[in-house]
Design an enzyme around this catalytic site. Structure first.
Site, PDB file in Angstrom:
ATOM      1  N   PRO A  10      27.179  42.140  98.158  1.00 20.58           N
ATOM      2  CA  PRO A  10      26.430  41.007  98.689  1.00 20.58           C
ATOM      3  C   PRO A  10      25.408  40.417  97.722  1.00 20.58           C
ATOM      4  CG  PRO A  10      26.601  42.709 100.344  1.00 20.58           C
ATOM      5  CD  PRO A  10      27.206  43.278  99.085  1.00 20.58           C
ATOM      6  N   ASN A  11      25.425  39.121  97.676  1.00 19.68           N
ATOM      7  CA  ASN A  11      24.466  38.293  96.918  1.00 19.68           C
ATOM      8  C   ASN A  11      24.694  38.293  95.406  1.00 19.68           C
ATOM      9  OD1 ASN A  11      22.880  37.446  99.244  1.00 19.68           O
ATOM     10  ND2 ASN A  11      22.308  39.599  99.375  1.00 19.68           N
ATOM     11  N   ARG A  18      19.826  34.087  90.940  1.00 20.68           N
ATOM     12  CA  ARG A  18      19.044  34.936  91.837  1.00 20.68           C
ATOM     13  C   ARG A  18      18.049  35.781  91.039  1.00 20.68           C
ATOM     14  NH1 ARG A  18      21.657  40.478  94.278  1.00 20.68           N
ATOM     15  NH2 ARG A  18      19.897  41.030  95.592  1.00 20.68           N
ATOM     16  N   TYR A  23      17.694  40.230  87.487  1.00 22.25           N
ATOM     17  CA  TYR A  23      19.154  40.278  87.342  1.00 22.25           C
ATOM     18  C   TYR A  23      19.691  39.449  86.179  1.00 22.25           C
ATOM     19  CZ  TYR A  23      18.804  42.305  92.031  1.00 22.25           C
ATOM     20  OH  TYR A  23      18.497  43.107  93.105  1.00 22.25           O
ATOM     21  N   ASN A  73      29.601  47.650  92.083  1.00 16.19           N
ATOM     22  CA  ASN A  73      28.189  47.423  92.396  1.00 16.19           C
ATOM     23  C   ASN A  73      28.118  47.045  93.871  1.00 16.19           C
ATOM     24  OD1 ASN A  73      25.564  46.676  92.764  1.00 16.19           O
ATOM     25  ND2 ASN A  73      25.398  45.484  90.881  1.00 16.19           N
ATOM     26  N   ALA A  76      23.227  45.767  98.071  1.00 16.55           N
ATOM     27  CA  ALA A  76      22.427  46.338  99.168  1.00 16.55           C
ATOM     28  C   ALA A  76      23.235  47.330 100.013  1.00 16.55           C
ATOM     29  CB  ALA A  76      21.877  45.219 100.040  1.00 16.55           C
ATOM     30  N   GLU A  97      29.713  53.604  89.658  1.00 13.37           N
ATOM     31  CA  GLU A  97      28.751  52.743  90.363  1.00 13.37           C
ATOM     32  C   GLU A  97      27.788  52.131  89.344  1.00 13.37           C
ATOM     33  OE1 GLU A  97      26.596  54.958  93.310  1.00 13.37           O
ATOM     34  OE2 GLU A  97      25.264  53.289  93.810  1.00 13.37           O
ATOM     35  N   HIS A  99      24.320  49.550  88.881  1.00 15.24           N
ATOM     36  CA  HIS A  99      23.227  48.707  89.373  1.00 15.24           C
ATOM     37  C   HIS A  99      22.597  48.004  88.181  1.00 15.24           C
ATOM     38  CE1 HIS A  99      23.516  50.172  93.423  1.00 15.24           C
ATOM     39  NE2 HIS A  99      23.684  51.381  92.909  1.00 15.24           N
ATOM     40  N   ARG A 106      12.063  50.430  91.683  1.00 14.96           N
ATOM     41  CA  ARG A 106      11.851  49.390  92.705  1.00 14.96           C
ATOM     42  C   ARG A 106      11.436  50.037  94.033  1.00 14.96           C
ATOM     43  NH1 ARG A 106      16.729  45.281  92.591  1.00 14.96           N
ATOM     44  NH2 ARG A 106      15.236  44.163  93.907  1.00 14.96           N
TER      45      ARG A 106
END
Ligand code: DQA
Length: 141
Positions: A10-11, A18, A23, A73, A76, A97, A99, A106
């Site tokens: 998502p996103n 963004r 990012y 990835n 969320a 995975e 990120h 964070r």
């Protein structure tokens, strides 16, 4: 290994626009085109979904569609989705995975990923370079 599927959650369709401080400012399509040129012998496919069920289906279907490994990835969904984690646990091809941001630097809720336990490895905090690292690992295995 030659054929790798990259799955973005998502996103991540908004990469480049963004929160660029977190990012980066490059779109994923531009980055993917560069990756394809860097790894000309590989078969790279990439999908992005904002929908949890579609991510589960993509993970389940990857091997049947010819992928020998996945760079994932989950965005969320890493922090919320048992269904995505179970899908990764259920398949027999390796999943790395990724990120983009350093999730450990964070908010606390980003520190835990349900997926990591079932991933072959996790690349965190190297920006888009993380996909390259994950990919070169898979292509060498
Ligand atoms: C992310 C980190 C997640 O916490 C966040 O929800 C994302 C992107 C990353 O690549 O840094 O959407 O997975």
């Amino acid at each position: 290994m030659k054929s790798v599927l990259i799955i973005n959650g998502p996103n991540l369709n908004l990469l480049g626009k963004r929160e660029p401080l977190l990012y980066g400012s490059e779109s994923f399509d531009d980055f993917l085109n560069r990756l394809k040129k860097e790894f000309p012998d590989s078969q790279l496919r990439s999908i992005q979904t904002n929908v949890e069920a579609d991510m589960v289906n993509a993970i389940q279907g990857a091997q049947g569609e010819g992928a020998e490994g996945i760079v994932l990835n989950p965005a969320a969904l890493s922090h919320t989705s048992l269904a995505v984690a179970d899908a990764v646990a259920a398949i027999s091809i390796p999943v790395v995975e990724v990120h983009i941001s350093n999730i450990f630097a964070r908010e606390l809720f980003r520190h835990h990923s349900f997926v990591s336990r079932y991933a072959k490895g996790v690349v965190v905090g190297f920006g888009l370079e993380g996909y390259r690292l994950a990919l070169s690992h898979l292509l060498r295995s």
